[in-house]
Design a protein around this motif. Structure first.
Motif, PDB file in Angstrom:
ATOM      1  N   ALA A  26       0.837  -1.203   0.000  1.00  0.00           N
ATOM      2  CA  ALA A  26       0.000   0.000   0.000  1.00  0.00           C
ATOM      3  C   ALA A  26       0.871   1.252   0.000  1.00  0.00           C
ATOM      4  N   ALA A  27       1.905   1.238   0.837  1.00  0.00           N
ATOM      5  CA  ALA A  27       2.823   2.379   0.888  1.00  0.00           C
ATOM      6  C   ALA A  27       3.570   2.534  -0.431  1.00  0.00           C
ATOM      7  N   ALA A  28       3.828   1.410  -1.106  1.00  0.00           N
ATOM      8  CA  ALA A  28       4.520   1.464  -2.392  1.00  0.00           C
ATOM      9  C   ALA A  28       3.701   2.217  -3.427  1.00  0.00           C
ATOM     10  N   VAL A  29       2.417   1.896  -3.532  1.00  0.00           N
ATOM     11  CA  VAL A  29       1.559   2.575  -4.507  1.00  0.00           C
ATOM     12  C   VAL A  29       1.471   4.069  -4.186  1.00  0.00           C
ATOM     13  N   GLU A  30       1.327   4.397  -2.897  1.00  0.00           N
ATOM     14  CA  GLU A  30       1.270   5.808  -2.496  1.00  0.00           C
ATOM     15  C   GLU A  30       2.564   6.529  -2.867  1.00  0.00           C
ATOM     16  N   SER A  31       3.708   5.834  -2.664  1.00  0.00           N
ATOM     17  CA  SER A  31       5.001   6.446  -2.967  1.00  0.00           C
ATOM     18  C   SER A  31       5.178   6.662  -4.466  1.00  0.00           C
ATOM     19  N   VAL A  32       4.681   5.727  -5.272  1.00  0.00           N
ATOM     20  CA  VAL A  32       4.754   5.903  -6.727  1.00  0.00           C
ATOM     21  C   VAL A  32       3.975   7.147  -7.137  1.00  0.00           C
ATOM     22  N   LEU A  33       2.793   7.337  -6.562  1.00  0.00           N
ATOM     23  CA  LEU A  33       1.990   8.514  -6.878  1.00  0.00           C
ATOM     24  C   LEU A  33       2.678   9.802  -6.434  1.00  0.00           C
ATOM     25  N   ARG A  34       3.363   9.733  -5.299  1.00  0.00           N
ATOM     26  CA  ARG A  34       3.994  10.930  -4.733  1.00  0.00           C
ATOM     27  C   ARG A  34       5.303  11.281  -5.447  1.00  0.00           C
ATOM     28  N   HIS A  35       6.135  10.266  -5.718  1.00  0.00           N
ATOM     29  CA  HIS A  35       7.491  10.540  -6.203  1.00  0.00           C
ATOM     30  C   HIS A  35       7.678  10.273  -7.698  1.00  0.00           C
ATOM     31  N   ARG A  36       6.743   9.573  -8.328  1.00  0.00           N
ATOM     32  CA  ARG A  36       6.837   9.250  -9.747  1.00  0.00           C
ATOM     33  C   ARG A  36       8.217   8.696 -10.124  1.00  0.00           C
ATOM     34  N   PRO A  37       8.610   7.580  -9.510  1.00  0.00           N
ATOM     35  CA  PRO A  37       9.919   6.990  -9.849  1.00  0.00           C
ATOM     36  C   PRO A  37       9.904   6.404 -11.254  1.00  0.00           C
ATOM     37  N   ASP A  38      11.098   6.196 -11.797  1.00  0.00           N
ATOM     38  CA  ASP A  38      11.226   5.530 -13.094  1.00  0.00           C
ATOM     39  C   ASP A  38      11.208   4.015 -12.934  1.00  0.00           C
ATOM     40  N   LEU A  39      11.642   3.564 -11.751  1.00  0.00           N
ATOM     41  CA  LEU A  39      11.797   2.131 -11.514  1.00  0.00           C
ATOM     42  C   LEU A  39      11.455   1.804 -10.068  1.00  0.00           C
ATOM     43  N   VAL A  40      10.764   0.683  -9.864  1.00  0.00           N
ATOM     44  CA  VAL A  40      10.442   0.204  -8.521  1.00  0.00           C
ATOM     45  C   VAL A  40      11.086  -1.161  -8.325  1.00  0.00           C
ATOM     46  N   LEU A  41      11.866  -1.318  -7.269  1.00  0.00           N
ATOM     47  CA  LEU A  41      12.383  -2.626  -6.862  1.00  0.00           C
ATOM     48  C   LEU A  41      11.412  -3.165  -5.822  1.00  0.00           C
ATOM     49  N   MET A  42      10.683  -4.225  -6.151  1.00  0.00           N
ATOM     50  CA  MET A  42       9.528  -4.660  -5.371  1.00  0.00           C
ATOM     51  C   MET A  42       9.704  -6.046  -4.758  1.00  0.00           C
ATOM     52  N   ASP A  43       9.712  -6.121  -3.430  1.00  0.00           N
ATOM     53  CA  ASP A  43       9.637  -7.407  -2.741  1.00  0.00           C
ATOM     54  C   ASP A  43       8.232  -7.965  -2.946  1.00  0.00           C
ATOM     55  N   LEU A  44       8.101  -9.286  -2.990  1.00  0.00           N
ATOM     56  CA  LEU A  44       6.780  -9.889  -3.208  1.00  0.00           C
ATOM     57  C   LEU A  44       6.096 -10.317  -1.932  1.00  0.00           C
ATOM     58  N   ARG A  45       6.856 -10.895  -1.034  1.00  0.00           N
ATOM     59  CA  ARG A  45       6.267 -11.461   0.183  1.00  0.00           C
ATOM     60  C   ARG A  45       6.383 -10.456   1.324  1.00  0.00           C
ATOM     61  N   MET A  46       5.286  -9.739   1.541  1.00  0.00           N
ATOM     62  CA  MET A  46       5.248  -8.744   2.611  1.00  0.00           C
ATOM     63  C   MET A  46       3.931  -8.882   3.357  1.00  0.00           C
ATOM     64  N   PRO A  47       3.926  -8.613   4.658  1.00  0.00           N
ATOM     65  CA  PRO A  47       2.660  -8.640   5.400  1.00  0.00           C
ATOM     66  C   PRO A  47       1.755  -7.494   4.946  1.00  0.00           C
ATOM     67  N   GLY A  48       0.458  -7.662   5.165  1.00  0.00           N
ATOM     68  CA  GLY A  48      -0.482  -6.637   4.712  1.00  0.00           C
ATOM     69  C   GLY A  48      -0.680  -6.752   3.218  1.00  0.00           C
ATOM     70  N   VAL A  49      -0.489  -5.677   2.495  1.00  0.00           N
ATOM     71  CA  VAL A  49      -0.600  -5.674   1.038  1.00  0.00           C
ATOM     72  C   VAL A  49       0.705  -6.192   0.444  1.00  0.00           C
ATOM     73  N   ASP A  50       0.645  -7.330  -0.252  1.00  0.00           N
ATOM     74  CA  ASP A  50       1.874  -7.933  -0.760  1.00  0.00           C
ATOM     75  C   ASP A  50       2.302  -7.303  -2.085  1.00  0.00           C
ATOM     76  N   GLY A  51       3.443  -7.766  -2.584  1.00  0.00           N
ATOM     77  CA  GLY A  51       4.006  -7.181  -3.797  1.00  0.00           C
ATOM     78  C   GLY A  51       3.176  -7.410  -5.038  1.00  0.00           C
ATOM     79  N   LEU A  52       2.552  -8.583  -5.151  1.00  0.00           N
ATOM     80  CA  LEU A  52       1.724  -8.863  -6.325  1.00  0.00           C
ATOM     81  C   LEU A  52       0.550  -7.888  -6.414  1.00  0.00           C
ATOM     82  N   THR A  53      -0.092  -7.655  -5.285  1.00  0.00           N
ATOM     83  CA  THR A  53      -1.216  -6.716  -5.261  1.00  0.00           C
ATOM     84  C   THR A  53      -0.739  -5.300  -5.588  1.00  0.00           C
ATOM     85  N   ALA A  54       0.426  -4.953  -5.062  1.00  0.00           N
ATOM     86  CA  ALA A  54       0.980  -3.626  -5.338  1.00  0.00           C
ATOM     87  C   ALA A  54       1.297  -3.453  -6.821  1.00  0.00           C
ATOM     88  N   ILE A  55       1.852  -4.501  -7.445  1.00  0.00           N
ATOM     89  CA  ILE A  55       2.156  -4.428  -8.874  1.00  0.00           C
ATOM     90  C   ILE A  55       0.881  -4.208  -9.672  1.00  0.00           C
TER      91      ILE A  55
END
Length: 220
Positions: A41-70
């Motif tokens: 969830a924080a990843a999606v918010e950060s993409v909206l805020r910072h508009r990065p060119d590239l995201v290095l994304m872990d998949l297995r995370m508690p809460g909202v996982d990487g697949l859902t974030a992708i």
């Protein structure tokens, strides 16, 4: 000529992993780690805020996982490139992430001296996984019959030349290498790839490469 700076977001639920990646990538003049997030969830918010060119994304995370974030990131207007961070390269979730729009994956044990170069490659829109890794991931996947049928249906839309390009793309070749093999200009190959992605309903070269494997254009 200096390279354009690549803005990177690091996503991992382990702060130490984020700190490690920030240190490594921050040593390159052309890479700027703009933020670190610890769940999807924080990843999606950060993409909206910072508009990065590239995201290095872990998949297995508690809460909202990487697949859902992708999935959430890919629904955004002009989404960044996403590269999966994983501990085990045969992880079943990696294939789901690649089908969902990730351009490749890196194991967390990737040597620091290789990481910077691979981030640059991914930011330029190229696949960040070897053909050997692609074969292993696809071979270990379930539901191959459905994937093969879908791939064959989509590839049926291609011209013979586009299918030639797709086969070599699935083998991990760059546009320049494909051009040399097929005796075409690099610009012509780039045009074929662009049209091919539209016909195949693919967001990037990695998804097209997976279709080449699914359809049997590339030997497993």
């Amino acid at each position: 000529m200096a390279r354009e700076v690549v803005k990177v977001l690091v996503v991992d639920d382990e702060p130490m992993v984020c700190a490690h990646l920030r240190t490594i990538l921050g040593s390159a003049d052309d890479i700027d780690v703009v933020d670190a997030a610890h769940d999807g969830a924080a990843a999606v918010e950060s993409v909206l805020r910072h508009r990065p060119d590239l995201v290095l994304m872990d998949l297995r995370m508690p809460g909202v996982d990487g697949l859902t974030a992708i999935d959430g990131i890919m629904e955004l207007d002009r989404p960044p490139k996403v590269v999966v961070l994983t501990t085990f390269d045969a992880d079943e979730y990696v294939l789901r992430a690649l089908r969902g729009g990730a351009v490749g994956f890196l194991v967390k044990s990737t040597p620091p001296e290789d990481l910077i170069g691979l981030v640059r490659v991914a930011a330029d829109g190229h696949m960040v996984l070897s053909p050997v890794a692609m074969r292993r991931i696809v071979a270990a996947s379930a539901g191959e019959d459905a994937a093969r049928e879908r791939a064959e249906r989509l590839i049926g839309k291609l011209t013979e030349r586009e299918a030639d390009v797709l086969t070599r793309l699935g083998e991990g070749l760059s546009n320049a290498q494909i051009a040399a093999q097929l005796f075409l200009s690099e610009a012509t190959v780039k045009g074929h790839v662009s049209r091919m992605l539209v016909k195949l309903e693919c967001a990037n070269r990695t998804q097209a490469g997976l279709l080449a494997y699914d359809a049997g254009l590339v030997a497993r």
